[in-house]
Structure formats: C-alpha cells, structure tokens
Design a protein around this motif. Structure first.
Motif, short mmCIF file in Angstrom:
data_model
loop_
_atom_site.label_atom_id
_atom_site.label_comp_id
_atom_site.label_asym_id
_atom_site.label_seq_id
_atom_site.Cartn_x
_atom_site.Cartn_y
_atom_site.Cartn_z
N THR A 168 0.81 -1.22 0.00
CA THR A 168 0.00 0.00 0.00
C THR A 168 0.85 1.26 0.00
OG1 THR A 168 -0.15 0.06 2.42
CG2 THR A 168 -1.82 -1.22 1.24
N GLN A 169 2.16 1.10 -0.23
CA GLN A 169 3.08 2.23 -0.28
C GLN A 169 3.00 3.11 0.96
OE1 GLN A 169 2.63 4.32 -4.02
NE2 GLN A 169 2.77 2.43 -5.22
N GLY A 170 2.76 2.46 2.10
CA GLY A 170 2.72 3.18 3.37
C GLY A 170 1.51 4.05 3.57
N LYS A 171 0.47 3.90 2.72
CA LYS A 171 -0.70 4.78 2.80
C LYS A 171 -1.72 4.33 3.84
CE LYS A 171 0.80 7.29 -0.63
NZ LYS A 171 1.35 8.64 -0.36
N LEU A 172 -1.65 3.07 4.27
CA LEU A 172 -2.68 2.58 5.16
C LEU A 172 -2.52 3.10 6.58
CD1 LEU A 172 -5.14 0.77 5.37
CD2 LEU A 172 -3.65 -1.15 5.92
N GLY A 173 -1.29 3.24 7.03
CA GLY A 173 -1.06 3.74 8.37
C GLY A 173 -1.27 2.66 9.42
N VAL A 174 -1.47 3.10 10.66
CA VAL A 174 -1.61 2.18 11.79
C VAL A 174 -3.00 1.54 11.75
CG1 VAL A 174 -1.58 1.97 14.29
CG2 VAL A 174 -0.01 3.54 13.15
N TRP A 175 -3.05 0.25 12.00
CA TRP A 175 -4.33 -0.44 12.08
C TRP A 175 -4.29 -1.41 13.25
CZ3 TRP A 175 -4.80 -5.82 10.64
CH2 TRP A 175 -3.61 -6.37 10.16
N GLU A 176 -5.47 -1.74 13.73
CA GLU A 176 -5.58 -2.57 14.92
C GLU A 176 -5.16 -4.00 14.64
OE1 GLU A 176 -9.06 -4.03 18.06
OE2 GLU A 176 -9.50 -2.61 16.46
N LYS A 177 -4.32 -4.56 15.51
CA LYS A 177 -3.89 -5.95 15.38
C LYS A 177 -4.53 -6.77 16.48
CE LYS A 177 -0.13 -3.69 13.46
NZ LYS A 177 0.20 -2.26 13.58
N ASP A 178 -4.93 -7.98 16.15
CA ASP A 178 -5.52 -8.83 17.19
C ASP A 178 -5.18 -10.29 16.94
OD1 ASP A 178 -7.04 -9.24 14.99
OD2 ASP A 178 -8.97 -8.86 15.92
N LEU A 179 -3.94 -10.56 16.51
CA LEU A 179 -3.53 -11.95 16.37
C LEU A 179 -3.47 -12.59 17.75
CD1 LEU A 179 -0.62 -11.87 13.75
CD2 LEU A 179 -3.06 -12.26 13.39
N SER A 180 -3.90 -13.83 17.81
CA SER A 180 -3.87 -14.57 19.07
C SER A 180 -3.33 -15.96 18.80
CB SER A 180 -5.27 -14.66 19.68
OG SER A 180 -6.12 -15.47 18.88
N SER A 181 -3.14 -16.72 19.86
CA SER A 181 -2.61 -18.08 19.72
C SER A 181 -3.58 -18.98 18.95
CB SER A 181 -2.32 -18.68 21.10
OG SER A 181 -3.51 -18.69 21.89
N GLU A 182 -4.87 -18.58 18.88
CA GLU A 182 -5.85 -19.37 18.13
C GLU A 182 -5.84 -19.06 16.64
OE1 GLU A 182 -6.76 -17.67 20.96
OE2 GLU A 182 -6.53 -19.48 22.19
N THR A 183 -5.15 -17.98 16.23
CA THR A 183 -5.09 -17.61 14.82
C THR A 183 -4.19 -18.56 14.06
OG1 THR A 183 -5.38 -15.27 15.41
CG2 THR A 183 -4.58 -15.75 13.19
N THR A 184 -4.74 -19.24 13.06
CA THR A 184 -3.96 -20.19 12.27
C THR A 184 -3.57 -19.64 10.91
OG1 THR A 184 -5.98 -21.20 11.42
CG2 THR A 184 -5.03 -22.16 13.42
N ALA A 185 -4.32 -18.63 10.41
CA ALA A 185 -4.00 -18.05 9.10
C ALA A 185 -4.58 -16.64 9.03
CB ALA A 185 -4.57 -18.90 7.97
N VAL A 186 -3.96 -15.81 8.22
CA VAL A 186 -4.42 -14.45 7.99
C VAL A 186 -4.49 -14.22 6.49
CG1 VAL A 186 -3.90 -11.99 8.25
CG2 VAL A 186 -3.43 -13.57 10.14
N LEU A 187 -5.64 -13.77 6.02
CA LEU A 187 -5.80 -13.44 4.61
C LEU A 187 -5.79 -11.92 4.48
CD1 LEU A 187 -6.41 -14.25 1.66
CD2 LEU A 187 -8.84 -14.07 2.22
N VAL A 188 -4.82 -11.38 3.78
CA VAL A 188 -4.70 -9.94 3.57
C VAL A 188 -5.18 -9.61 2.16
CG1 VAL A 188 -3.12 -7.97 3.45
CG2 VAL A 188 -2.77 -9.75 5.18
N ASN A 189 -6.20 -8.78 2.06
CA ASN A 189 -6.72 -8.31 0.78
C ASN A 189 -6.48 -6.80 0.74
OD1 ASN A 189 -8.81 -7.02 -1.00
ND2 ASN A 189 -9.24 -9.15 -1.46
#
Length: 335
Positions: A168-189
C-alpha cells in the motif's frame, strides 16, 4: 439518519476498463460504462456476479449507516466480497454455502463455479497502471500461525506489517492488530487507488473557506473551485442530485447529494436499478462549483459487519472457520 443539505452522501464507483457497466440491463460492481453510443461487448464472467455485488455493497452500507448514525462511512465493498469469496474456496461445504449466501448469491440460480470464476475475472480486470492512474489489488494468505507455528506471533505480525506497508506504499497507516494463539491463518486483501481527475482542479483557485460539518459547526478547509462540464442530474423522486466526475483511466466517481432531511430515503433506494436509472438520466452540463479537500480513514470489524455470515464446520469432524477481524480504509480527495 438525516444530514444537513450541504453534506453529501458520497458513493465512489471505480471502473475497470474491460468490464462494461450496463450489460443486458445489469450494473457491474464498481464499474461505469463508457460513452453512451458505444455498443455493449460480449458478456464477461464478472457480469454474472455484478448485481449481487452491488446489492451486497448497498446492504453493507445501510448496515454501517444504522450502526454509526451521523458518522463518515468509507469502505471498499469489492475488497470485502473478494476476501470472503476467497475464504469460501477453502471452507467446508456448509460454511462455503453460508459465505456465498451471505454475499447475496442464490446458488440455485448462479452455480458456485460461475461465482468463483466471476470473482477471479473481476480481480484480474480491475487493476490498472498508467501515468495518471494506479489501481493495484491482490490477496496474500499467511499460513502456519497458531500454537504449533515455528514463528512467534510477534514475528508473524512483523511479516504481515511489512507486506502491507510495501503493497500500500505506506498509505494505510496504523491499524488494529488482534492476532492470538488461536489464529492459524491471515488473509490480507489490499487495494490501492491513486487516480488523477480527468479535468483537474486549478490549484491556484483553491482557498480556505468555511465548510459545515453539521447543523451548528463549521470548519475552515481548503476549498477547490472548478468551472467545467460534467454529467449531472437532479432526481425529483429521490430528492437528490448526482454529479459524475471522471478520473483518468476510465475511472469514475459519483457524488450523490440528498436534499435536506432526505438521507434515509436515499439510502433505502440505493439499488442496482437506481444506478441504471441515473446512468440513463445523467446529462452533460456546465457547472461552477466548490468542493472541499478532505480525507477519511476508518477501521471496521468484519464479525460485527457481517453477523448474518455465521460460519462453522456444519458437520461432525469438519473444521470451523472464524471470520475476523479488521478492515481498515483510508481515502484522500484532493486536486
């Protein structure tokens, strides 16, 4: 949800050069047609999902408006629908059906194979790059997370952040993260759009002016001024005005201005048929108007936006699928 007459409901419809908007009287998702005298081309796979995509976009908009009355709304419906369509490909049978039905598809009318083909075709056709237009769009799946992963959550988050920053060429900025030990995969669109106006505003005509954000409060903003020909209409039935402003690269923005107190009436009438009607009624007119420079950024939680999409294994022994979590958006309108 009423709004003062000077504050528009802004609907942004972005165009792909190869998907025609009106084919057999169906409006294609995020697509605007070319010149009115051009003949329609052959039907494309993305056309088969067009009306359902628009219905999904407007239903999601109305839900956002109800959940956050009086607030600015910014989201990319095609990003959400593409992400959910991608998730459905690897989901168990019952979950896959729920995801596609949550996107507004009737699987007895449009087979699943045609839906997936349509989304794949749309994802291939939307991106474009030129001297005055940049539209990038892609998905990436980060797997191997969770308690059995070889990397820590901090390492996984760092890799995801680096990928998003680059794409995103640095345009998105800070966003909330909530990865946990139960997270097995992340799909980024991700989608990045930078489009110049076909008829740019004259920066020398931009000056500070008052802009009313509600009935009682005004702020000073850089106000752009332009005198040019654009497609425009007033819809007496829905009591609103519609302005079409073209970008370079066959990309279009529609600005919809409801009359005072008519926001809810307009929101309820946002349907594919409404876009078809407006497209047939828009006429080129010489306009002299002011427009504020503004930026909007929002983050939504998908599990809050899509409560109707309850995804689980469905049958004994099938794994569950938990849709989560964040959908950040950022937009800037300037000369």
């Amino acid at each position: 949800m009423e709004a003062p007459w000077w504050w528009p409901l802004v609907t942004v419809l972005m165009a792909g050069a190869h998907c025609v908007a009106l084919v057999d009287q169906e409006a294609s998702d995020l697509i605007h047609s070319g010149p009115q005298d051009s003949s329609p081309g052959p039907a494309l796979p993305c056309h088969k999902i067009s009306v359902s995509n628009i219905d999904f976009a407007f239903k999601l908009y109305r839900q956002l408006a109800v959940n956050a009355p009086g607030e600015n709304i910014l989201f990319s419906p095609v990003s959400i629908s593409l992400a959910l369509a991608m998730l459905s490909r690897g989901a168990p049978g019952a979950s896959r059906t729920k995801l596609l039905e949550g996107l507004g598809f009737n699987l007895t009318v449009v087979p699943e194979a045609e839906i997936q083909e349509g989304f794949w075709d749309l994802m291939l056709r939307l991106p474009g790059q030129g001297p005055r237009l940049l539209l990038t769009m892609a998905q990436h799946r980060f797997s191997g997370l969770g308690t059995r992963a070889n990397q820590s959550l901090e390492e996984a988050q760092k890799h995801i952040d680096e990928y998003i920053e680059k794409q995103t060429q640095g345009k998105l900025g800070v966003w909330e993260k909530d990865l946990s030990s139960e997270t097995t995969a992340v799909l980024v669109n991700h989608m990045l759009l930078r489009a110049e106006w076909m008829k740019p505003f004259d920066s020398r005509a931009t000056s500070p002016k008052e802009f009313f954000v509600d009935e009682h409060r005004a702020v000073w903003v850089p106000m752009m001024k332009e005198k040019a020909s654009h497609r425009f209409l007033h819809d007496p039935e829905l009591q609103c005005s519609v302005l079409q402003m073209d970008h370079a690269g066959n990309t279009t923005t529609f600005f919809i201005f409801p009359n005072r107190g008519k926001m809810r009436q307009l929101e309820d009438a946002l349907l594919p048929e409404t876009l078809i009607k407006w497209d047939s009624l828009l006429r080129t007119r010489e306009l002299d108007f002011h427009f504020p420079k503004f930026s909007i950024s929002r983050t939504y939680r998908l599990e809050m936006l899509l409560p109707q999409v309850t995804v689980d294994g469905g049958f004994p022994g099938q794994p569950g699928l938990n849709i989560s979590k964040n959908f950040p958006c950022r937009s800037l309108i300037r000369p």
